[in-house]
Design a protein around this motif. Sequence first.
Motif, PDB file in Angstrom:
ATOM      1  N   VAL A  10       0.861  -1.182   0.000  1.00 56.58           N
ATOM      2  CA  VAL A  10       0.000   0.000   0.000  1.00 56.58           C
ATOM      3  C   VAL A  10       0.894   1.228   0.000  1.00 56.58           C
ATOM      4  O   VAL A  10       1.819   1.335   0.809  1.00 56.58           O
ATOM      5  N   ILE A  11       0.621   2.134  -0.936  1.00 62.00           N
ATOM      6  CA  ILE A  11       1.388   3.375  -1.009  1.00 62.00           C
ATOM      7  C   ILE A  11       0.455   4.560  -0.737  1.00 62.00           C
ATOM      8  O   ILE A  11      -0.756   4.467  -0.941  1.00 62.00           O
ATOM      9  N   ARG A  12       1.042   5.637  -0.282  1.00 62.84           N
ATOM     10  CA  ARG A  12       0.264   6.849  -0.005  1.00 62.84           C
ATOM     11  C   ARG A  12       0.510   7.852  -1.121  1.00 62.84           C
ATOM     12  O   ARG A  12       1.649   8.181  -1.437  1.00 62.84           O
ATOM     13  N   ASN A  13      -0.565   8.331  -1.706  1.00 70.17           N
ATOM     14  CA  ASN A  13      -0.495   9.348  -2.748  1.00 70.17           C
ATOM     15  C   ASN A  13      -0.919  10.691  -2.172  1.00 70.17           C
ATOM     16  O   ASN A  13      -1.934  10.780  -1.488  1.00 70.17           O
ATOM     17  N   SER A  14      -0.153  11.718  -2.452  1.00 75.53           N
ATOM     18  CA  SER A  14      -0.507  13.065  -2.013  1.00 75.53           C
ATOM     19  C   SER A  14      -0.845  13.899  -3.236  1.00 75.53           C
ATOM     20  O   SER A  14      -0.234  13.751  -4.295  1.00 75.53           O
ATOM     21  N   PHE A  15      -1.812  14.779  -3.083  1.00 74.85           N
ATOM     22  CA  PHE A  15      -2.173  15.676  -4.178  1.00 74.85           C
ATOM     23  C   PHE A  15      -2.801  16.943  -3.605  1.00 74.85           C
ATOM     24  O   PHE A  15      -3.248  16.974  -2.459  1.00 74.85           O
ATOM     25  N   TYR A  16      -2.813  17.959  -4.392  1.00 75.17           N
ATOM     26  CA  TYR A  16      -3.389  19.234  -3.996  1.00 75.17           C
ATOM     27  C   TYR A  16      -4.729  19.399  -4.691  1.00 75.17           C
ATOM     28  O   TYR A  16      -4.828  19.304  -5.911  1.00 75.17           O
ATOM     29  N   ASP A  17      -5.776  19.619  -3.905  1.00 74.47           N
ATOM     30  CA  ASP A  17      -7.119  19.809  -4.449  1.00 74.47           C
ATOM     31  C   ASP A  17      -7.336  21.297  -4.706  1.00 74.47           C
ATOM     32  O   ASP A  17      -7.387  22.093  -3.758  1.00 74.47           O
ATOM     33  N   VAL A  18      -7.441  21.657  -5.977  1.00 76.61           N
ATOM     34  CA  VAL A  18      -7.581  23.075  -6.329  1.00 76.61           C
ATOM     35  C   VAL A  18      -8.932  23.643  -5.902  1.00 76.61           C
ATOM     36  O   VAL A  18      -9.054  24.842  -5.656  1.00 76.61           O
ATOM     37  N   ASN A  19      -9.956  22.802  -5.782  1.00 77.17           N
ATOM     38  CA  ASN A  19     -11.276  23.277  -5.368  1.00 77.17           C
ATOM     39  C   ASN A  19     -11.313  23.653  -3.892  1.00 77.17           C
ATOM     40  O   ASN A  19     -11.850  24.691  -3.524  1.00 77.17           O
TER      41      ASN A  19
END
Length: 159
Positions: A69-78
Amino acid sequence: MRERTPIEYETAKLCNKKKVAVYAYNAYFKGGVLKDTRTTDSKGNRYGAPDQSVLQTTLREDYNLCVTVIRNSFYDVNTKFDCYNYEAVIHKDGVLIEIDEGLGSYDYESALELGLVAALTMIPKDLNKCYMCKLDHGLHKLTCGNQEHPQMKIPVSLT
């Protein structure tokens, strides 16, 4: 100490169908009721419910399917927040196996469960049979104690 997470009912049924031999402290009974394995059922209808980590180890050591299991990070523009989710990936012989999207979740345990189910579906029906004596792999481990039975039918590719 961390809490142990048993596999879900449907995963336990799939594990039983594929004849994956895993030690379990708990079992699911009719209707998906989780109980201690010492509980008996007059009809014998129960599915072993090992901890997720135990099944993960069994798939890696006995079937060469490594569920991670890997953790994905992202930025939510909304929302303008940093977000993350967890995603399960499966490797065989060190090579990433292409799988359908949808093995992700917002919590680790759910993503791991999705990965375990995907790995179980990759195991062929007759993989657990020995060419010589036709016993299941789990029975070989119990009777002769040999992790890698010399006559075990292991396919080159599980895809």
